[in-house]
Design an enzyme around this catalytic site. Structure first.
Site, PDB file in Angstrom:
ATOM      1  N   ASP A  14       0.879  -1.163   0.000  1.00 11.26           N
ATOM      2  CA  ASP A  14       0.000   0.000   0.000  1.00 11.26           C
ATOM      3  C   ASP A  14       0.917   1.214   0.000  1.00 11.26           C
ATOM      4  O   ASP A  14       1.635   1.453   0.974  1.00 11.26           O
ATOM      5  CB  ASP A  14      -0.885  -0.053   1.252  1.00 11.26           C
ATOM      6  CG  ASP A  14      -1.769   1.177   1.427  1.00 11.26           C
ATOM      7  OD1 ASP A  14      -1.548   2.182   0.721  1.00 11.26           O
ATOM      8  OD2 ASP A  14      -2.674   1.116   2.279  1.00 11.26           O
ATOM      9  N   TYR A 231       3.681  -5.881  17.560  1.00  9.85           N
ATOM     10  CA  TYR A 231       2.567  -5.737  16.639  1.00  9.85           C
ATOM     11  C   TYR A 231       2.618  -4.392  15.930  1.00  9.85           C
ATOM     12  O   TYR A 231       2.573  -3.356  16.569  1.00  9.85           O
ATOM     13  CB  TYR A 231       1.253  -5.874  17.420  1.00  9.85           C
ATOM     14  CG  TYR A 231       0.100  -6.047  16.499  1.00  9.85           C
ATOM     15  CD1 TYR A 231      -0.156  -7.291  15.932  1.00  9.85           C
ATOM     16  CD2 TYR A 231      -0.683  -4.971  16.139  1.00  9.85           C
ATOM     17  CE1 TYR A 231      -1.175  -7.449  15.036  1.00  9.85           C
ATOM     18  CE2 TYR A 231      -1.712  -5.126  15.252  1.00  9.85           C
ATOM     19  CZ  TYR A 231      -1.962  -6.359  14.699  1.00  9.85           C
ATOM     20  OH  TYR A 231      -2.970  -6.510  13.807  1.00  9.85           O
ATOM     21  N   LYS A 234      -1.900  -4.775  10.553  1.00 10.54           N
ATOM     22  CA  LYS A 234      -2.349  -5.805   9.626  1.00 10.54           C
ATOM     23  C   LYS A 234      -1.567  -5.692   8.327  1.00 10.54           C
ATOM     24  O   LYS A 234      -1.036  -4.645   7.994  1.00 10.54           O
ATOM     25  CB  LYS A 234      -3.832  -5.607   9.331  1.00 10.54           C
ATOM     26  CG  LYS A 234      -4.714  -5.742  10.541  1.00 10.54           C
ATOM     27  CD  LYS A 234      -4.900  -7.190  10.912  1.00 10.54           C
ATOM     28  CE  LYS A 234      -5.501  -7.320  12.272  1.00 10.54           C
ATOM     29  NZ  LYS A 234      -4.521  -7.074  13.359  1.00 10.54           N
TER      30      LYS A 234
HETATM   31  P1  13P Z   1      -5.161  -0.524   4.929  1.00  5.88           P
HETATM   32  O1  13P Z   1      -4.370  -1.514   5.769  1.00  5.88           O
HETATM   33  O2  13P Z   1      -5.848  -1.177   3.781  1.00  5.88           O
HETATM   34  O3  13P Z   1      -4.330   0.645   4.541  1.00  5.88           O
HETATM   35  O4  13P Z   1      -6.356  -0.009   5.828  1.00  5.88           O
HETATM   36  C1  13P Z   1      -6.064   0.660   6.976  1.00  5.88           C
HETATM   37  C2  13P Z   1      -7.273   0.893   7.800  1.00  5.88           C
HETATM   38  O5  13P Z   1      -7.169   0.804   8.994  1.00  5.88           O
HETATM   39  C3  13P Z   1      -8.526   1.209   7.151  1.00  5.88           C
HETATM   40  O6  13P Z   1      -9.553   1.427   8.094  1.00  5.88           O
HETATM   41 MG    MG Z   2      -4.068   2.110   3.343  1.00  5.06          MG
HETATM   42 MG    MG Z   3      -5.054  -2.120   2.184  1.00  7.01          MG
END
Ligand code: 13P
Ligand code: MG
Ligand code: MG
Ligand code: 13P
Length: 368
Positions: A14, A231, A234
């Site tokens: 990203d 951590y 994600k």
């Molecule tokens: P991304 O990990 O896709 O950038 O999304 C971050 C997020 O917290 C969207 O609410």
């Molecule tokens: Mg993002």
């Molecule tokens: Mg993303």
């Protein structure tokens, strides 16, 4: 040419969202295409396809340099840096979000991007699926991978195709301790499930056919493994799956996504929501930055050429799954900040809990 060794590298990052974290600006895709085209002209790549899922830029590449080729990784890294510059000029959201380090040192693993790579001898006909997801984490692949490669109620081939009947090995990563373990299905089915049923901690990295070790699937987990114990958020994941002739049929691989299971990662990376299989054009999570989306790009490889993609979830037979996902999304949303919509504290991407507890600490009294 069939029989020749080929490497499929899927690398994603990203580097800026449009608008917010919802989608991709076309100029990022065209910049990436321009740079990979140059690499193809120089014969570093055999072929490539650039696409996006939500705000994640996806580079799907074939070459003959093997996995972890520093030239191919450098190409991906430089491409993400160049796209970050475009994102900055356009003022895109979170420009350079997944570029966590300043310098490249031979491999993109640990620098931020996600990587799924496999090297194999191209078969006479080589169907490959690339799954890409946004607003979730690599643990999201555990359930569908288990279904594809270990559940005969999903994959009839496990019972009726003699070359699959011996089962598959799962390489499982313990993300908290940065360890991995190979477990065999069907013999150790319950052990596999004991681990991978807890996808925030245990993630399937790859799957191989037991009879001959042939690689069947590989998922991006590297970033998470390298940051184990700490951590940092994600990692919207990718997954490559080879199909047919002793591996799951395309339909068996896709069927594993017909149940919109709950995954972590939407809205601020801090909530559970259903994983919704969608067409390429609908891969833009907007409502509550979700629900989490997955797309599937189908290719036939031919001498390393990526013939495709076919937009495999662009199919009315997934309408019911999508409708169910929307119902579940709505149901989960109604919990607002309550678990199990909100993730448990240790899984939150960011949280005010320590501050709130710090502020209130003197006001806590011994319970009577
Ligand atoms: P991304 O990990 O896709 O950038 O999304 C971050 C997020 O917290 C969207 O609410
Ligand atoms: Mg993002
Ligand atoms: Mg993303
Ligand atoms: P293969 O054995 O050629 O993979 O075909 C399986 C099949 O019939 C798919 O439904």
């Amino acid at each position: 040419m069939a029989g020749q060794k080929i490497t499929l590298s899927v690398v994603k990052a990203d580097v800026g969202g449009y608008v917010g974290h919802s989608g991709m600006h076309p100029q990022l895709v065209s910049k990436a295409k321009e740079l990979l085209e140059i690499a193809k002209d120089k014969q570093l790549l055999k072929d490539f396809h650039v696409t996006s899922c939500g705000d994640d830029l996806e580079l799907i590449m074939t070459h003959d340099r093997g996995t972890e080729s520093s030239d191919v990784h450098k190409l991906a890294w430089d491409t993400f840096l160049a796209c970050t510059e475009v994102a900055k000029k356009l003022g895109l959201y979170g420009a350079g979000q997944d570029i966590l380090k300043d310098a490249f040192s031979g491999n993109v693993k640990g620098l931020g991007p996600g990587v799924a790579e496999m090297e194999f001898k191209e078969r006479k006909s080589e169907p490959v699926l690339v799954f890409m997801a946004d607003k979730t984490s690599p643990g999201a692949w555990n359930l569908p991978l288990f279904k594809m490669f270990a559940d005969p109620f999903n994959t009839a081939g496990l019972i009726i195709d003699p070359s699959m009947h011996g089962g598959f090995d799962f390489l499982v990563l313990d993300v908290k301790n940065s360890r991995e373990i190979k477990l065999s299905a069907p013999d150790e089915l319950y052990d596999v499930l004991a681990l991978v049923g807890s996808p925030a901690r245990y993630m399937i990295k790859s799957v191989n056919r037991r009879a001959d070790g042939e690689i069947g699937a590989v998922a991006s987990t590297q970033k998470l493994s390298l940051i184990a114990g700490r951590y940092v958020g994600k990692d919207d994941p990718v997954l490559a799956v080879r199909c047919q002739s002793g591996l799951p049929a395309v339909g068996e691989a896709l069927e594993a996504f017909s149940f919109p299971h709950l995954v972590e990662g939407w809205m601020r990376g801090s909530h559970y929501g259903p994983l919704m299989p969608v067409s390429f054009k609908n891969a833009t999570p907007r409502r509550f930055d979700g629900p989490p989306r997955v797309i599937a790009a189908g290719f036939q490889l031919s001498g390393g050429k990526l013939v495709g993609p076919v937009d495999l979830f662009d199919d009315p037979s997934f309408d019911f799954t999508r409708q169910k996902a929307n119902e579940i999304a709505d149901y989960m949303r109604r919990h607002g900040p309550f678990e199990p919509h909100r993730l448990p504290p240790e899984e939150m991407e960011y949280t005010t809990l320590p501050e709130v507890l710090g502020k209130l600490k003197d006001r806590f009294k011994k319970a009577t």
